[in-house]
Scaffold this motif. Structure first.
Motif, mmCIF file in Angstrom:
data_model
loop_
_atom_site.group_PDB
_atom_site.id
_atom_site.type_symbol
_atom_site.label_atom_id
_atom_site.label_comp_id
_atom_site.label_asym_id
_atom_site.label_seq_id
_atom_site.Cartn_x
_atom_site.Cartn_y
_atom_site.Cartn_z
ATOM 1 N N LYS B 15 52.371 37.292 77.509
ATOM 2 C CA LYS B 15 53.241 38.400 77.925
ATOM 3 C C LYS B 15 53.260 39.486 76.851
ATOM 4 C CE LYS B 15 57.961 39.395 79.352
ATOM 5 N NZ LYS B 15 57.674 40.277 80.461
ATOM 6 N N GLY B 16 53.056 40.704 77.254
ATOM 7 C CA GLY B 16 53.081 41.829 76.325
ATOM 8 C C GLY B 16 51.790 42.029 75.547
ATOM 9 N N GLU B 17 50.819 41.178 75.782
ATOM 10 C CA GLU B 17 49.555 41.287 75.063
ATOM 11 C C GLU B 17 48.779 42.516 75.532
ATOM 12 O OE1 GLU B 17 47.225 37.670 75.231
ATOM 13 O OE2 GLU B 17 45.482 38.726 74.398
ATOM 14 N N VAL B 18 48.119 43.156 74.569
ATOM 15 C CA VAL B 18 47.270 44.299 74.917
ATOM 16 C C VAL B 18 45.835 43.796 75.022
ATOM 17 C CG1 VAL B 18 46.429 46.554 74.189
ATOM 18 C CG2 VAL B 18 48.816 45.931 73.797
ATOM 19 N N ILE B 19 45.284 43.936 76.203
ATOM 20 C CA ILE B 19 43.925 43.441 76.421
ATOM 21 C C ILE B 19 42.950 44.609 76.547
ATOM 22 C CG2 ILE B 19 44.678 41.297 77.530
ATOM 23 C CD1 ILE B 19 43.750 42.775 80.206
ATOM 24 N N GLN B 20 41.697 44.278 76.301
ATOM 25 C CA GLN B 20 40.662 45.302 76.421
ATOM 26 C C GLN B 20 39.914 45.097 77.739
ATOM 27 O OE1 GLN B 20 37.039 45.313 73.845
ATOM 28 N NE2 GLN B 20 38.053 47.090 72.973
ATOM 29 N N ILE B 21 39.680 46.184 78.434
ATOM 30 C CA ILE B 21 38.965 46.119 79.704
ATOM 31 C C ILE B 21 37.706 46.968 79.584
ATOM 32 C CG2 ILE B 21 39.094 46.563 82.181
ATOM 33 C CD1 ILE B 21 42.116 46.321 81.969
ATOM 34 N N LYS B 22 36.589 46.391 79.979
ATOM 35 C CA LYS B 22 35.329 47.132 79.961
ATOM 36 C C LYS B 22 34.821 47.241 81.384
ATOM 37 C CE LYS B 22 33.932 45.389 75.475
ATOM 38 N NZ LYS B 22 33.051 44.461 74.780
ATOM 39 N N THR B 23 34.449 48.434 81.787
ATOM 40 C CA THR B 23 33.943 48.607 83.149
ATOM 41 C C THR B 23 32.627 49.365 83.121
ATOM 42 O OG1 THR B 23 34.936 50.753 83.547
ATOM 43 C CG2 THR B 23 36.319 48.862 83.988
ATOM 44 N N LEU B 24 31.789 49.042 84.062
ATOM 45 C CA LEU B 24 30.520 49.751 84.198
ATOM 46 C C LEU B 24 30.154 49.789 85.662
ATOM 47 C CD1 LEU B 24 27.721 49.885 81.838
ATOM 48 C CD2 LEU B 24 27.012 49.119 84.065
ATOM 49 N N VAL B 25 29.795 50.958 86.144
ATOM 50 C CA VAL B 25 29.410 51.082 87.540
ATOM 51 C C VAL B 25 28.046 51.764 87.594
ATOM 52 C CG1 VAL B 25 30.656 53.263 87.899
ATOM 53 C CG2 VAL B 25 30.221 51.769 89.842
ATOM 54 N N SER B 26 27.204 51.315 88.522
ATOM 55 C CA SER B 26 25.870 51.904 88.639
ATOM 56 C C SER B 26 25.967 53.220 89.397
ATOM 57 C CB SER B 26 24.936 50.963 89.404
ATOM 58 O OG SER B 26 24.871 49.749 88.733
ATOM 59 N N HIS B 27 25.526 54.273 88.782
ATOM 60 C CA HIS B 27 25.549 55.577 89.432
ATOM 61 C C HIS B 27 24.605 56.505 88.688
ATOM 62 C CE1 HIS B 27 27.010 59.318 91.174
ATOM 63 N NE2 HIS B 27 27.591 58.584 92.103
ATOM 64 N N VAL B 28 23.886 57.369 89.424
ATOM 65 C CA VAL B 28 22.921 58.253 88.765
ATOM 66 C C VAL B 28 23.598 59.313 87.903
ATOM 67 C CG1 VAL B 28 20.984 57.983 90.330
ATOM 68 C CG2 VAL B 28 22.759 59.648 90.877
ATOM 69 N N MET B 29 24.810 59.745 88.287
ATOM 70 C CA MET B 29 25.510 60.815 87.587
ATOM 71 C C MET B 29 24.591 62.047 87.453
ATOM 72 S SD MET B 29 28.590 59.753 86.956
ATOM 73 C CE MET B 29 29.434 60.594 85.632
ATOM 74 N N GLU B 30 24.088 62.490 88.592
ATOM 75 C CA GLU B 30 23.186 63.653 88.603
ATOM 76 C C GLU B 30 23.974 64.881 88.162
ATOM 77 O OE1 GLU B 30 19.708 63.392 89.407
ATOM 78 O OE2 GLU B 30 20.052 65.234 88.306
ATOM 79 N N SER B 31 23.538 65.507 87.074
ATOM 80 C CA SER B 31 24.369 66.534 86.442
ATOM 81 C C SER B 31 24.353 67.879 87.169
ATOM 82 C CB SER B 31 23.920 66.754 85.002
ATOM 83 O OG SER B 31 22.637 67.347 84.991
ATOM 84 N N GLY B 32 23.337 68.115 88.018
ATOM 85 C CA GLY B 32 23.226 69.427 88.648
ATOM 86 C C GLY B 32 22.440 70.400 87.789
ATOM 87 N N GLN B 33 22.051 69.966 86.585
ATOM 88 C CA GLN B 33 21.294 70.831 85.680
ATOM 89 C C GLN B 33 19.795 70.593 85.818
ATOM 90 O OE1 GLN B 33 22.563 73.063 83.582
ATOM 91 N NE2 GLN B 33 24.702 72.588 84.023
#
Lengths: 150, 108
Positions: B15-33
């Motif tokens: 209870k009250g512990e601060v945990i670390q969360i790591k997330t990663l999602v596959s996406h091209v993230m096409e910049s438009g440039q």
């Protein structure tokens, strides 16, 4: 008049070098798109220095993924916490990188993301606290291969 | 299209512990440039918002710009005051939302 000896000459030269380097080393003037982003975020209020630890590599070999970590000093309670953090890269075609929004439930004002950097440039972080105070930090990253266009 | 997002967080916390969360999602993230072989600009297509909620309460969110790398990785912390469910969502430029859920229990 006293002749300047070798040691003094060096000191003098060093002083000049420091003077010329100062504007780059210290607060380089933020201009253009980046300045617009910061102004929208801060509402024109000048941010103070400190509280932010911005962690970026000094030299990024690949500008496509540059790891960025940020850690802001804050108790993160319901009364005092970090609200929003704006991250700006002043040499990118679009200066904006991300806006992180924390809540007291975050526990720590700490986050890591991976960003794109087009060229060697400054990365700037501006944090807005729950009481409205603002803090800023910046770091220069040398980029070997750019991460935009192509 | 997109693969299942990858999320890493502890299964249980005190209870009250601060945990670390790591997330990663596959996406091209096409910049438009970028431009294609014909010299035409490739239209922008990125994840523009990521949000995390815990039992319906916002924990962390971020607005993302084209300057975020492909396959956006976001790491942040969360304080766990009760057992419950983390809800994650990634919003695409085209309006699709990728969601995921992770449960966390109290340490016995």
């Amino acid at each position: 008049m006293r002749a300047i000896n070798r040691r003094q000459a060096f000191a003098l030269g060093g002083g000049f070098v420091m003077l010329t380097l100062m504007p780059i080393a210290a607060d380089a003037e933020v201009t253009g798109d980046a300045a617009k982003w910061i102004e929208t975020f801060t509402g024109g209020k000048p941010p103070a220095k400190g509280k932010i630890a911005l962690d970026l590599p000094e030299i990024a070999e690949n500008g496509n993924t540059v790891p960025l970590s940020i850690n802001i000093e804050s108790p993160m309670t319901a009364d005092a916490y970090v609200k929003d953090v704006l991250i700006i890269a002043d040499g990118n075609p679009n200066a904006g990188v991300a806006t992180l929004s924390f809540t007291p439930l975050s526990g720590k004002a700490e986050a890591s993301i991976r960003i794109r950097l087009a060229t060697t440039q400054n990365v700037i972080a501006v944090a807005k606290m729950s009481d409205g105070s603002l803090f800023m930090e910046q770091k220069t990253v040398k980029v070997t291969i750019g991460g935009c266009g192509g | 299209m997109a693969d299942k997002p990858r999320i890493k967080l502890p299964k249980e916390a005190a209870k009250g512990e601060v945990i670390q969360i790591k997330t990663l999602v596959s996406h091209v993230m096409e910049s438009g440039q970028r431009k294609d072989a014909q010299g035409k600009a490739i239209p922008r297509k990125i994840i523009n918002k990521f949000a995390c909620e815990f039992n319906g309460k916002p924990v962390f969110s971020c607005a993302l710009e084209p300057a975020i790398s492909a396959n956006p990785y976001v790491q942040f912390d969360a304080r766990v005051d009760e057992a419950g469910t983390f809800k994650f969502s990634w919003t695409d430029d085209d309006g699709t939302v990728i969601t995921a859920e992770e449960k966390i229990a109290f340490k016995a």
